[in-house]
Design a protein around this motif. Sequence first.
Motif, short mmCIF file in Angstrom:
data_model
loop_
_atom_site.label_atom_id
_atom_site.label_comp_id
_atom_site.label_asym_id
_atom_site.label_seq_id
_atom_site.Cartn_x
_atom_site.Cartn_y
_atom_site.Cartn_z
N ASP A 10 -7.59 23.67 -19.72
CA ASP A 10 -8.88 23.03 -19.45
C ASP A 10 -8.79 21.93 -18.39
O ASP A 10 -9.66 21.81 -17.52
CB ASP A 10 -9.48 22.46 -20.74
N GLU A 11 -7.74 21.14 -18.46
CA GLU A 11 -7.59 20.03 -17.52
C GLU A 11 -7.42 20.54 -16.09
O GLU A 11 -8.10 20.06 -15.16
CB GLU A 11 -6.38 19.19 -17.91
N ARG A 14 -10.72 22.06 -14.71
CA ARG A 14 -11.70 21.05 -14.25
C ARG A 14 -11.32 20.50 -12.88
O ARG A 14 -12.16 20.39 -11.98
CB ARG A 14 -11.80 19.91 -15.26
N GLN A 18 -13.35 21.12 -9.29
CA GLN A 18 -13.82 19.98 -8.48
C GLN A 18 -13.25 20.05 -7.07
O GLN A 18 -13.97 19.83 -6.10
CB GLN A 18 -13.42 18.66 -9.15
#
Length: 77
Positions: A10-11, A14, A18
């Motif tokens: 997940d990290e 993200r 971005q």
Amino acid sequence: MTKKKIELNDEIDRVLNQYLEASGQDMNQVINRALKEYLLKHLGSKDCRELFQKQDKDTNLSKYADELLRGSINDNY
């Protein structure tokens, strides 16, 4: 070009999303460049250069890369 399935945590997902929005780049471009840099760092530029140059029909590139990676994995830890 070979297709591979990857799963991002997940990290990383993200941060990657971005970055892709800000840079306007394609995920495949970023991942291929990142993997190339990682492999150059961990296998060494000489070994990678040999792999990139040995692309004739008699050479099984993926087998050679797998053997090289397995043989050098303990050197990095």
